[in-house]
Design an enzyme around this catalytic site. Structure first.
Site, PDB file in Angstrom:
ATOM      1  N   ARG A 123     -70.957 100.740 -51.204  1.00 17.48           N
ATOM      2  CA  ARG A 123     -71.001 102.182 -50.946  1.00 17.48           C
ATOM      3  C   ARG A 123     -71.972 102.443 -49.787  1.00 17.48           C
ATOM      4  NH1 ARG A 123     -68.631 104.835 -55.571  1.00 17.48           N
ATOM      5  NH2 ARG A 123     -66.779 103.570 -55.612  1.00 17.48           N
ATOM      6  N   ARG A 147     -57.368  87.841 -57.508  1.00 14.75           N
ATOM      7  CA  ARG A 147     -58.203  88.032 -58.692  1.00 14.75           C
ATOM      8  C   ARG A 147     -57.736  89.275 -59.448  1.00 14.75           C
ATOM      9  NH1 ARG A 147     -63.375  89.426 -57.389  1.00 14.75           N
ATOM     10  NH2 ARG A 147     -64.046  88.961 -59.497  1.00 14.75           N
ATOM     11  N   LYS A 170     -62.125  92.402 -45.392  1.00 14.69           N
ATOM     12  CA  LYS A 170     -61.821  91.170 -46.119  1.00 14.69           C
ATOM     13  C   LYS A 170     -61.007  90.197 -45.267  1.00 14.69           C
ATOM     14  CE  LYS A 170     -60.207  89.544 -50.589  1.00 14.69           C
ATOM     15  NZ  LYS A 170     -60.318  89.765 -52.025  1.00 14.69           N
TER      16      LYS A 170
HETATM   17  C1  BTN Z   1     -58.679  87.343 -54.181  1.00 21.07           C
HETATM   18  O1  BTN Z   1     -58.122  88.195 -54.893  1.00 21.07           O
HETATM   19  O2  BTN Z   1     -59.512  87.669 -53.334  1.00 21.07           O
HETATM   20  C2  BTN Z   1     -58.355  85.882 -54.349  1.00 21.07           C
HETATM   21  C3  BTN Z   1     -57.222  85.456 -53.484  1.00 21.07           C
HETATM   22  C4  BTN Z   1     -56.879  83.995 -53.640  1.00 21.07           C
HETATM   23  C5  BTN Z   1     -55.609  83.607 -52.920  1.00 21.07           C
HETATM   24  C6  BTN Z   1     -55.360  82.149 -52.943  1.00 21.07           C
HETATM   25  S1  BTN Z   1     -54.103  81.656 -51.805  1.00 21.07           S
HETATM   26  C7  BTN Z   1     -54.081  80.057 -52.483  1.00 21.07           C
HETATM   27  C8  BTN Z   1     -54.206  80.219 -53.982  1.00 21.07           C
HETATM   28  N1  BTN Z   1     -52.915  80.416 -54.612  1.00 21.07           N
HETATM   29  C9  BTN Z   1     -52.798  81.633 -55.135  1.00 21.07           C
HETATM   30  O3  BTN Z   1     -51.785  82.070 -55.713  1.00 21.07           O
HETATM   31  N2  BTN Z   1     -53.930  82.321 -54.947  1.00 21.07           N
HETATM   32  C10 BTN Z   1     -54.929  81.534 -54.269  1.00 21.07           C
END
Ligand code: BTN
Length: 315
Positions: free
Chosen positions: A313, A116, A180
């Protein structure tokens, strides 16, 4: 991943030590060529230990993805499964498929995994990198809570695989005890009222190497569950998603809003909110509203957030 590289990857995936000369014989190439391919695998993040003399091995066996096996576990007829080696990004690759609805693309690894907010998503072999295409008849307007529905479907799947305490950190991070475990990247296009399409990407750490360069506390499923199957997890994710996405399209978010408190990683926590315009503030997270917006109490106000970066936090 080229077929040649895939051949070597498939041999190393068993986690046993493989002698360089034997590999060269089996693959019909020179030992130098084996070494070159080992280097290529290391570049996509496969933690290959050893040398040609000692033999090569990876520290943990990897269950290879297989479309037929996933299909056997799948409890929905409406999905087409495509398994690939290492691709740039499954979200980017899936967007090129036609028709997109019901098409699932799963990769062994990603070379340019997207997270993201333009971040990268570390995607070495052995994790889950899955994208599913879906067409919604209900239009863009009702899709703002889509990422929450996806996060809850993923959390449920991980719970079934043996991981307790999986929570969703609004809007779509998968967390266990504030670390995470995975994330979702939902990319939608289409009209506000008419049909629109979504590429729903899910990434989950199954056995991320301890040395992984990630800029926040992270965890892997292997620390929280034992004996899970990678293919079965993919099937579980797709089964839950297919059911929940159809319900969301038909009945809207009402069917899911009541489930959120059971998944909410932020419930009554002190949070810091970073807004796009730089208006940051700190407050108490108070669940979501009927549209899936995060409610944050600060001062006398209860602010509903449709987007923004939220960090925890303290407890
Ligand atoms: C985040 O930032 O938390 C989201 C991560 C999402 C990763 C997944 S892996 C499969 C799909 N292809 C990508 O390039 N990204 C998502």
């Amino acid at each position: 991943m080229s077929p040649e590289l895939n051949e070597l990857y498939a041999r190393l995936a068993d986690g046993r030590r493989h002698n360089g000369a034997e590999l060269a014989g089996e693959l019909g190439i020179s030992r130098a060529a084996v070494w070159k391919r080992i280097e290529s695998l290391r570049r996509i993040g496969l933690p290959v230990e050893g040398t040609a003399g000692d033999g090569y091995r990876i520290p943990h066996a990897i269950e290879l993805l297989d479309a037929e096996t996933i299909g056997q576990y799948l409890q929905t007829p409406s999905i087409r499964i495509e398994v690939v080696g290492a691709v740039d990004s499954t979200n980017a690759r899936l967007a090129l498929r036609e028709p997109i609805h019901g098409h699932a693309l799963v990769a062994e690894a990603q070379k340019a995994g997207r997270g993201r907010r333009g971040r990268r998503w570390l995607s070495p072999p052995g994790g889950i990198y899955l994208s599913l295409g879906w067409q919604f008849e209900s239009g863009l307007a009702g899709l703002s809570p889509l990422s929450l529905v996806v996060g809850m479907a993923a959390a449920r799947t991980l719970h079934e695989a043996g991981a307790e305490d999986v929570r969703v950190k609004w809007p779509n991070d998968l967390f266990i005890h504030d670390a995470k475990l995975g994330g979702c990247l939902v990319e939608v296009s289409g009209a506000a009222e008419g049909p629109c399409q979504a590429v729903i990407g899910i990434g989950i750490n199954l056995e991320l190497p301890e040395s992984a360069a990630v800029d926040q506390p992270w965890t892997s499923l292997s620390r929280h569950a034992k004996g899970f199957s990678r293919n079965r997890l993919v099937a579980g994710l797709l089964t839950h998603l297919a059911g929940d996405l159809a319900t969301l399209d038909r009945s809207g978010f009402d069917a899911f809003a009541g489930q959120w408190p059971g998944f909410d990683a932020l419930a009554d926590r002190k949070v810091h909110v970073s807004m796009a315009g730089g208006d940051d503030f700190t407050g108490l997270s108070r669940g979501i509203d009927a549209q899936g917006r995060l409610l944050v109490e600060h001062g006398d106000t209860l602010q509903a957030l449709g987007s923004g970066e939220v960090s925890i936090r303290g407890r």
